[in-house]
Design a protein around this motif. Structure first.
Motif, PDB file in Angstrom:
ATOM      1  N   ARG A  27      10.955  -9.087  -8.433  1.00  0.00           N
ATOM      2  CA  ARG A  27      10.092 -10.476  -8.263  1.00  0.00           C
ATOM      3  C   ARG A  27      10.735 -11.271  -7.181  1.00  0.00           C
ATOM      4  NH1 ARG A  27       4.972 -10.216  -9.889  1.00  0.00           N
ATOM      5  NH2 ARG A  27       5.063  -9.568 -12.356  1.00  0.00           N
ATOM      6  N   LEU A  28      12.028 -11.389  -6.961  1.00  0.00           N
ATOM      7  CA  LEU A  28      12.513 -12.005  -5.769  1.00  0.00           C
ATOM      8  C   LEU A  28      12.205 -11.698  -4.629  1.00  0.00           C
ATOM      9  CD1 LEU A  28      16.241 -12.332  -7.325  1.00  0.00           C
ATOM     10  CD2 LEU A  28      14.439 -14.165  -7.188  1.00  0.00           C
ATOM     11  N   ARG A  29      11.902 -10.261  -4.470  1.00  0.00           N
ATOM     12  CA  ARG A  29      11.683  -9.660  -3.228  1.00  0.00           C
ATOM     13  C   ARG A  29       9.965 -10.377  -2.699  1.00  0.00           C
ATOM     14  NH1 ARG A  29      14.492  -4.888  -4.990  1.00  0.00           N
ATOM     15  NH2 ARG A  29      16.036  -4.689  -3.616  1.00  0.00           N
ATOM     16  N   HIS A 185       3.407  -4.595  -9.080  1.00  0.00           N
ATOM     17  CA  HIS A 185       3.072  -5.287  -7.847  1.00  0.00           C
ATOM     18  C   HIS A 185       1.577  -5.589  -7.604  1.00  0.00           C
ATOM     19  CE1 HIS A 185       7.193  -4.132  -6.798  1.00  0.00           C
ATOM     20  NE2 HIS A 185       7.000  -2.951  -7.108  1.00  0.00           N
ATOM     21  N   TYR A 186       0.696  -4.433  -8.199  1.00  0.00           N
ATOM     22  CA  TYR A 186      -0.635  -4.855  -8.157  1.00  0.00           C
ATOM     23  C   TYR A 186      -1.538  -4.587  -9.275  1.00  0.00           C
ATOM     24  CZ  TYR A 186       0.293  -3.742  -3.250  1.00  0.00           C
ATOM     25  OH  TYR A 186       0.624  -3.762  -1.801  1.00  0.00           O
ATOM     26  N   ALA A 187      -2.530  -5.363  -9.495  1.00  0.00           N
ATOM     27  CA  ALA A 187      -3.403  -5.260 -10.591  1.00  0.00           C
ATOM     28  C   ALA A 187      -4.651  -4.357 -10.009  1.00  0.00           C
ATOM     29  CB  ALA A 187      -3.938  -6.589 -10.650  1.00  0.00           C
ATOM     30  N   VAL A 188      -4.935  -3.403 -11.085  1.00  0.00           N
ATOM     31  CA  VAL A 188      -5.685  -2.519 -10.902  1.00  0.00           C
ATOM     32  C   VAL A 188      -7.247  -2.734 -11.496  1.00  0.00           C
ATOM     33  CG1 VAL A 188      -6.147  -0.025 -11.035  1.00  0.00           C
ATOM     34  CG2 VAL A 188      -3.965  -0.824 -10.850  1.00  0.00           C
ATOM     35  N   ARG A 189      -8.220  -2.290 -10.631  1.00  0.00           N
ATOM     36  CA  ARG A 189      -9.662  -2.514 -11.206  1.00  0.00           C
ATOM     37  C   ARG A 189     -10.454  -1.543 -10.672  1.00  0.00           C
ATOM     38  NH1 ARG A 189     -14.050  -5.517  -9.488  1.00  0.00           N
ATOM     39  NH2 ARG A 189     -12.835  -6.481  -7.932  1.00  0.00           N
ATOM     40  N   THR A 203      -5.082  -5.405  -6.351  1.00  0.00           N
ATOM     41  CA  THR A 203      -4.929  -6.746  -5.868  1.00  0.00           C
ATOM     42  C   THR A 203      -3.332  -7.222  -6.090  1.00  0.00           C
ATOM     43  OG1 THR A 203      -7.267  -7.070  -6.351  1.00  0.00           O
ATOM     44  CG2 THR A 203      -5.708  -9.251  -6.285  1.00  0.00           C
ATOM     45  N   PRO A 204      -2.822  -7.703  -5.006  1.00  0.00           N
ATOM     46  CA  PRO A 204      -1.354  -8.095  -5.269  1.00  0.00           C
ATOM     47  C   PRO A 204      -1.253  -9.025  -6.469  1.00  0.00           C
ATOM     48  CG  PRO A 204      -1.808  -8.109  -3.046  1.00  0.00           C
ATOM     49  CD  PRO A 204      -3.099  -8.087  -3.871  1.00  0.00           C
ATOM     50  N   LYS A 205      -0.023  -8.839  -7.354  1.00  0.00           N
ATOM     51  CA  LYS A 205       0.076  -9.855  -8.418  1.00  0.00           C
ATOM     52  C   LYS A 205       0.778 -11.078  -8.121  1.00  0.00           C
ATOM     53  CE  LYS A 205       0.155  -6.207 -12.072  1.00  0.00           C
ATOM     54  NZ  LYS A 205       0.931  -5.603 -13.261  1.00  0.00           N
ATOM     55  N   GLN A 212       9.192  -3.542  -0.507  1.00  0.00           N
ATOM     56  CA  GLN A 212       9.091  -2.230  -1.141  1.00  0.00           C
ATOM     57  C   GLN A 212       7.800  -2.164  -1.829  1.00  0.00           C
ATOM     58  OE1 GLN A 212      12.028  -2.164  -4.248  1.00  0.00           O
ATOM     59  NE2 GLN A 212      13.027  -0.355  -2.973  1.00  0.00           N
ATOM     60  N   ALA A 213       6.920  -3.157  -2.075  1.00  0.00           N
ATOM     61  CA  ALA A 213       5.804  -2.976  -2.907  1.00  0.00           C
ATOM     62  C   ALA A 213       4.342  -2.674  -1.716  1.00  0.00           C
ATOM     63  CB  ALA A 213       5.644  -4.044  -3.724  1.00  0.00           C
ATOM     64  N   ALA A 214       4.835  -2.780  -0.576  1.00  0.00           N
ATOM     65  CA  ALA A 214       3.834  -2.817   0.302  1.00  0.00           C
ATOM     66  C   ALA A 214       2.753  -1.466   0.230  1.00  0.00           C
ATOM     67  CB  ALA A 214       4.164  -3.231   1.813  1.00  0.00           C
ATOM     68  N   ILE A 215       1.529  -1.314   0.520  1.00  0.00           N
ATOM     69  CA  ILE A 215       0.836  -0.163   0.620  1.00  0.00           C
ATOM     70  C   ILE A 215       0.538   0.098   2.025  1.00  0.00           C
ATOM     71  CG2 ILE A 215      -1.549   0.756   0.314  1.00  0.00           C
ATOM     72  CD1 ILE A 215      -1.832  -0.846  -2.181  1.00  0.00           C
ATOM     73  N   ARG A 216       1.072   1.419   2.624  1.00  0.00           N
ATOM     74  CA  ARG A 216       0.982   1.717   3.818  1.00  0.00           C
ATOM     75  C   ARG A 216       0.316   2.845   4.250  1.00  0.00           C
ATOM     76  NH1 ARG A 216       6.506   0.660   2.693  1.00  0.00           N
ATOM     77  NH2 ARG A 216       7.460  -1.167   3.857  1.00  0.00           N
ATOM     78  N   PHE A 217      -0.293   2.920   5.190  1.00  0.00           N
ATOM     79  CA  PHE A 217      -0.952   4.062   5.964  1.00  0.00           C
ATOM     80  C   PHE A 217      -0.063   4.982   6.508  1.00  0.00           C
ATOM     81  CE2 PHE A 217      -4.620   0.754   6.252  1.00  0.00           C
ATOM     82  CZ  PHE A 217      -5.373   1.640   5.725  1.00  0.00           C
ATOM     83  N   VAL A 218      -0.355   6.465   6.288  1.00  0.00           N
ATOM     84  CA  VAL A 218       0.427   7.315   6.923  1.00  0.00           C
ATOM     85  C   VAL A 218      -0.448   8.126   7.706  1.00  0.00           C
ATOM     86  CG1 VAL A 218       2.194   9.326   6.562  1.00  0.00           C
ATOM     87  CG2 VAL A 218       2.172   7.341   5.015  1.00  0.00           C
ATOM     88  N   GLY A 219      -0.308   8.305   8.971  1.00  0.00           N
ATOM     89  CA  GLY A 219      -0.847   9.098   9.845  1.00  0.00           C
ATOM     90  C   GLY A 219      -1.736   8.019  10.836  1.00  0.00           C
ATOM     91  N   ARG A 220      -2.704   8.391  11.425  1.00  0.00           N
ATOM     92  CA  ARG A 220      -3.232   7.756  12.463  1.00  0.00           C
ATOM     93  C   ARG A 220      -4.867   7.370  12.140  1.00  0.00           C
ATOM     94  NH1 ARG A 220      -3.748   9.096  19.026  1.00  0.00           N
ATOM     95  NH2 ARG A 220      -4.935   7.038  19.635  1.00  0.00           N
ATOM     96  N   ILE A 221      -5.183   6.283  12.403  1.00  0.00           N
ATOM     97  CA  ILE A 221      -6.557   5.660  12.080  1.00  0.00           C
ATOM     98  C   ILE A 221      -7.423   6.140  13.067  1.00  0.00           C
ATOM     99  CG2 ILE A 221      -8.303   3.952  11.462  1.00  0.00           C
ATOM    100  CD1 ILE A 221      -5.793   2.793   9.992  1.00  0.00           C
ATOM    101  N   ARG A 222      -8.537   6.767  12.916  1.00  0.00           N
ATOM    102  CA  ARG A 222      -9.416   7.025  14.241  1.00  0.00           C
ATOM    103  C   ARG A 222     -10.531   6.204  14.348  1.00  0.00           C
ATOM    104  NH1 ARG A 222     -12.124  11.194  13.359  1.00  0.00           N
ATOM    105  NH2 ARG A 222     -12.145  11.912  15.388  1.00  0.00           N
ATOM    106  N   PHE A 223     -10.720   6.001  15.612  1.00  0.00           N
ATOM    107  CA  PHE A 223     -11.972   5.077  15.791  1.00  0.00           C
ATOM    108  C   PHE A 223     -12.677   6.156  17.331  1.00  0.00           C
ATOM    109  CE2 PHE A 223      -9.240   1.866  14.062  1.00  0.00           C
ATOM    110  CZ  PHE A 223     -10.038   1.447  13.271  1.00  0.00           C
TER     111      PHE A 223
END
Length: 551
Positions: A27-29, A185-189, A203-205, A212-223
């Protein structure tokens, strides 16, 4: 207050108490930066910089029992390490309520380390956990009772729906409640699309989840290159990451990609069919007020409009403020860059409800003066920094508008507002307000100002109700005399609204009565008739209010 049984938990598993402390620290983070403790944390379990620029360090210890000499030496070693960072404050977080001797020892640390501030003990932690039961559930999710309860619920989900819709709603509510417990960290719906696809919304609470609570992409996004739509999606994605906003990525963009995030969500197991990234909007409290000013390059002011920003989103390099002008007609977006302190303004216009004509005039004036070569500036109220200023390179007029059209409609709606004020007849801006209506409004204002309206046309028709009046009209036509005709009221129609200006008079000079014979026959038969007259070309017909011509 719910009290967490620290001693019992520590006896069963020494790591449980530490986990609970760590969960509280999450919570402090939300505002603090977590320190990677691998290889030593340098005396910083957690630290944050306040708005005043002060450095705060939090030292976490999972001790239970009493603060003996060995533990005191550990605390002092952490203080020595923390002192290298020159903090302004240092707090100890430990699930122990100090006794008098421990308090004297802790306060004595300030003689050598003046930045020592608070001992945050067991009672303080209990209070925080009572306010955040989701953290307790998260830390103790392997508890036997908790697992048995979840098994019972899982069996219920596989049973037949005996109660119909109420049974379904009860089970759905239970599942929703359980989903909120899997991550602090996240509310789920989740929603089910028309074609059967499932969309999961995370949705972030809190406004800004910790690192530490962040959602990250692993890999490369293609366009894929060469596709204009993909290029636009790339641009939108990059802007969303940098400044906040919303962007949707398709399955083709996510080939070979996976998500990582907080434990318990199971993001690594998801097969990504698409991802929509949305920055949570935060309320700007108090609202940020400013003035949008248009002026010439020489500095001469042209027009201005108050604006208010009420929401913001943030990204890695800056953010976006969302607001509106004082009329509510114009939406304003300010995108700002933290590094070079630059900004960009974007505007949109919408009339989603009826408004008085005076309401839209200030916005139309702003559009009219937003011409290439002029300067636009946003000055924020109370700000010590200069406003955002830029030379206008492209106008703000909506697509399809001609040159000076914004100025034309600003003047037209201004006139309509003046007419409403003069007559006391107020009504919303008509949806089908036309250029002919604009001319009618200006004629009405001229009449109210005591001027004459010159009537157009070659002929005029007048109602006659007596033979004497018809004879007088015929005599006037023969001698090119001036004829005045009075009306009890002059009514103009603007959409569904009728505006009565009161009695009026029209004055004509006739050249010829076109239907004299037919008029006499109709008058004798019915007691009234309509006479059609050709007007003298060199003497215009006029109209004025009242029965006396204007002076």
């Amino acid at each position: 207050m719910v009290r967490v049984p620290w001693d019992k938990l520590a006896a069963e598993s020494p790591k449980v108490s530490e986990a609970l402390v760590t969960m509280l620290m999450l919570r402090l983070r939300e505002r603090a930066r977590a320190i990677d403790g691998s290889g030593g944390d340098g005396g910083q379990d957690l630290c944050e910089h306040t708005e005043n620029g002060e450095l705060l360090i939090y030292e976490e210890k999972s001790f239970t029992g009493r603060m003996n000499q060995v533990r005191r030496r550990q605390v002092v070693r952490s203080l020595v390490s923390a002192a290298r960072h020159q903090p302004d404050h240092w707090d100890l977080l430990v699930p122990i309520d100090h006794n008098p001797a421990e308090l004297r020892w802790f306060e004595g640390l300030r003689e050598e380390f003046p930045f020592v501030r608070h001992w945050r003990g067991r009672s303080w932690l209990d209070g925080k956990f009572a306010a955040h039961p989701d953290l307790v559930r998260y830390a103790l999710q392997e508890s036997g009772d908790y697992i048995l309860e979840r098994i019972a619920e899982a069996r219920a989900e596989r049973d037949v729906l005996l109660g119909g819709l109420p049974d379904y709603l009860e089970r759905a509510s239970a599942l929703h409640a359980r989903a909120q417990e899997i991550c602090p960290h996240y509310a789920v719906r989740s929603t089910l699309g028309s074609s059967g696809q499932t969309a999961v919304h995370l949705t972030p609470k809190a406004p800004s989840p910790g690192e530490q609570a962040a959602i990250r992409f692993v890999g490369r996004i293609r366009f894929p290159a060469g596709d204009d739509r993909e290029e636009e999606r790339r641009r939108l994605f990059e802007e969303t990451m940098r400044f906040g906003g919303e962007v949707e990525l398709a399955a083709d963009n996510l080939t070979g990609m996976r998500l990582t995030g907080p434990a318990g969500l199971g993001l690594e197991q998801l097969s990504l069919g698409g991802v929509r990234i949305t920055s949570p909007r935060q309320e700007v409290t108090p609202p940020l007020h400013g003035q949008l000013v248009l002026k010439r390059q020489s500095g001469v002011p042209l027009t201005s409009l108050p604006v208010t920003f009420t929401e913001k989103v943030t990204g890695t390099e800056g953010g976006t403020l969302h607001g509106h002008d004082v009329t509510g007609v114009m939406r304003v977006r300010l995108r700002y860059h933290l590094r070079d302190r630059s900004g960009a303004l974007t505007f949109s216009f919408e009339l989603d409800q009826p408004v008085l004509p005076q309401t839209v005039v200030p916005v139309l004036r702003l559009i009219a003066h937003s011409l290439p070569g002029n300067v636009m500036e946003l000055v924020l109220a109370g700000a010590n920094t200069p406003g955002v200023q830029a030379l206008i390179s492209a106008g703000m007029a909506p697509p399809g508008w001609k040159d000076n059209e914004a100025q034309f409609w600003a003047d037209a709606f201004d006139d309509l507002g003046r007419l409403q004020s003069r007559t006391g007849h107020y009504f919303p801006l008509p949806e089908d307000f036309s250029r002919q209506d604009v001319r009618d409004v200006r004629e009405m204002i001229a009449l109210l100002d005591g001027d004459e309206n010159v009537l157009t046309g070659d002929t005029v028709s007048v109602g006659i109700e007596s033979a004497e009046a018809l004879d007088q009209l015929a005599e006037a036509a023969a001698s090119l005399s001036r004829v005045t005709v009075g009306y009890a009221s002059l009514v103009f129609a603007l959409g569904e609204h009728q505006i009565d200006l009161g009695p009026c008079t029209e004055a004509y000079t006739m050249d010829e009565i076109l239907n004299m014979s037919e008029a006499r026959t109709e008058l004798a038969a019915h007691g009234h008739t309509t006479v059609h007259m050709r007007l003298a070309r060199h003497i215009p017909a006029v109209r004025y209010l009242g029965d006396e011509p204007p002076q």
